[in-house]
Design a protein around this motif. Structure first.
Motif, PDB file in Angstrom:
ATOM      1  N   ASP A 278      29.012  -9.993 -24.916  1.00 59.47           N
ATOM      2  CA  ASP A 278      27.619  -9.583 -25.126  1.00 59.47           C
ATOM      3  C   ASP A 278      26.750  -9.944 -23.930  1.00 59.47           C
ATOM      4  OD1 ASP A 278      28.358  -8.596 -27.554  1.00 59.47           O
ATOM      5  OD2 ASP A 278      27.746 -10.393 -28.683  1.00 59.47           O
ATOM      6  N   GLU A 279      26.887 -11.177 -23.462  1.00 62.21           N
ATOM      7  CA  GLU A 279      26.077 -11.629 -22.342  1.00 62.21           C
ATOM      8  C   GLU A 279      26.442 -10.888 -21.062  1.00 62.21           C
ATOM      9  OE1 GLU A 279      23.039 -14.028 -20.690  1.00 62.21           O
ATOM     10  OE2 GLU A 279      23.649 -13.632 -22.770  1.00 62.21           O
TER      11      GLU A 279
ATOM     12  N   ARG B 260      25.103  -7.327 -21.139  1.00 63.98           N
ATOM     13  CA  ARG B 260      23.655  -7.270 -20.961  1.00 63.98           C
ATOM     14  C   ARG B 260      23.261  -7.408 -19.490  1.00 63.98           C
ATOM     15  NH1 ARG B 260      19.517 -10.815 -20.719  1.00 63.98           N
ATOM     16  NH2 ARG B 260      20.918 -12.605 -20.935  1.00 63.98           N
TER      17      ARG B 260
END
Length: 507
Positions: free
Chosen positions: A198-199, A202
């Protein structure tokens, strides 16, 4: 000779028994494809566990170097730490550079001193270093890196390693085996990066981008290769800092996002976890192949040890998809000795054709060629008595010996035919008289050739000794057996033909 004719069956059986005994003795004699090289030089190879530092390797190398320099039989010692010497021999190839590897090239005062030093220090230093395997290597003509190699091919890595472990246990239990390992090397400890998806998504990071960034920040990213003569120089792109090796250094390393043009530390987008990886995975013919390699004690023959362990290895139940085949000295024997069998067959065919042109009789030609097997008993017995292994040079001697022995048959048969056809001797008279009158020239020529190769045997040379043993003992025993057996066989071969001639003359 008269007694031989009175016991024809016993004489024929004696000839057959000598041939069978020769095959048996040859089967139990030690086999060695290629001999050691007699040279006042040898090598010492030092292998430490994979991942050992250069300083650890250097400590072992210095200790060995100091030990050898104190020996008066040693003239000079050249040390190579982390690499090996340039190629100085056709067969002995350099090793790839590695921090856990070292090599000594030792020059001695004589060829005999080389053997003495190797015999002494291979025993003295067998358990001197707990974390290092020291290989005392006499130069040789063998091509394979290890005398015993068992190769297991398959797709499943875990199954390959388990099977290799069982075979390694069999080899370690065999007397004469000194060092057992595989070419997969030792497993290495690694650091695995687990991406925080996820990080990373992003911020616009991918696995490939992260991998390239870490390469630049640690050991460098290869860009090109510049050649200075024959030596390649690698050009790398890297951060102007020391190589990062600790976990904290890698965690704190910054990587730049191509989308945000901002740098973030690795710990923000990935977690570091310890892991293990194979030191090396070898492929042969497109298949994963793990090779169990074993070194043998000095003065032990790899063929003898291989013949002991092979039945145990072949008795192992193999998982589906795995196959076993053999390398090392066994493969060298198959690849390099087999052509000599073809050469022997071609030699026999050529000799047969030459005799056919001369005597114009298949029966007489076959009779002369029966002297060839008579040399096998003496040749194999000579190898057994002198203690030399049977290898390439012994086989060359055997091929030459068969050609020499045929000459005895030609001398005998030619004179026997002359006595029978031109002097009116009966078949038995011609057989006995030819043996008695041609015994001296046959004996003198054979004895001269046998005595001529005695210096080869006395030299103790592993290269020329087997050849001399085969020729010397083969000629002596073939001489005795041919003088006993040839008259009897000549009589038995031509008895029916002679009876037919006598019957036609009476009519």
């Amino acid at each position: 000779m008269d007694n031989a004719f009175k016991n024809k069956l016993i004489v024929v059986l004696l000839g057959m028994a000598s041939f069978i005994a020769g095959l048996v003795i040859l089967g139990i004699s030690p086999q060695q494809s290629f001999p050691k090289i007699e040279r006042n030089q040898f090598a010492v190879e030092v292998h430490l566990p994979l991942g050992s530092s250069l300083q650890q390797t250097d400590a072992v190398m210095k200790d060995l170097e100091q030990l050898l320099e104190k020996d008066p039989r040693v003239k000079t010692v050249a040390s190579f730490v982390g690499t090996s010497s340039p190629r100085f021999h056709t067969i002995y190839a350099p090793n790839f550079p590695a921090k856990s590897y070292g090599q000594l090239i030792v020059l001695t005062t004589s060829n005999q001193a080389t053997i003495e030093v190797l015999d002494e220090y291979s025993v003295k230093c067998a358990h001197r270093y707990a974390n290092a395997n020291v290989k005392w290597k006499q130069l040789e003509f063998a091509v394979s890196p290890s005398p015993i190699e068992i190769r297991i091919a398959g797709d499943d890595l875990q199954t390959l390693k388990q099977t290799a472990g069982r075979i390694s246990d069999i080899l370690r239990q065999c007397e004469g085996v000194t060092w057992v390992r595989t070419d997969f090397k030792q497993a290495q400890q690694t650091i695995d990066l687990e991406i925080k998806r996820d990080e990373a998504s992003r911020l616009g990071y991918s696995n490939t981008l992260l991998g390239y960034s870490l390469m630049v920040g640690t050991k460098g990213f290869p860009l090109a290769t510049i050649w200075e003569g024959d030596y390649p120089v690698t050009v790398q792109l890297k951060v102007d800092k020391k190589v990062k090796t600790s976990i904290d250094d890698i965690n704190n390393q910054y990587v730049t996002s191509p989308y945000l043009l901002a740098s973030v530390p690795v710990r923000q987008i990935a977690d570091l976890k310890p892991g293990w990886t194979e030191g090396e995975i070898v492929h042969r013919n497109g298949l994963r192949t793990i090779t169990v390699q074993a070194d043998v004690r000095r003065n032990a023959y790899p063929s003898t040890i291989f013949n002991k362990v092979r039945p145990k290895i072949e008795a192992l139940p193999l998982p589906h998809g795995l196959s076993i085949y053999y390398g090392g000295d066994h493969q060298d024997t198959v690849e390099y000795i087999t052509p000599f069998y073809y050469s022997l067959m071609i030699s026999i065919v050529i000799i047969f054709l030459i005799l056919m042109v001369q005597f114009k009789s298949i029966k007489t030609t076959l009779l002369i060629m029966l002297t060839m097997p008579l040399c096998l008993f003496g040749a194999s017995l000579g190898i057994l008595i002198t203690g030399y292994p049977f290898g390439v040079t012994a086989f060359i001697g055997l091929i030459g010996l068969m050609g020499i022995v045929v000459r005895n048959g030609i001398i005998y048969i030619s004179y026997a035919e002359e006595l029978r056809r031109e002097h009116g001797h009966t078949l038995e008279e011609a057989a006995i008289s030819a043996a008695q009158r041609r015994m001296r020239p046959i004996f003198l020529t054979a004895a001269a050739a046998a005595v001529g190769v005695i210096p080869m045997i006395a030299s103790g040379s592993l290269l020329w000794g087997p050849l001399g043993s085969v020729i010397c003992f083969g000629l002596i025993f073939a001489l005795v057996l041919s003088l006993l057996l040839m008259p009897v066989l000549y009589y038995l071969f031509h008895r029916k033909d002679f009876n037919k001639v006598e019957a036609s003359e009476q009519l």
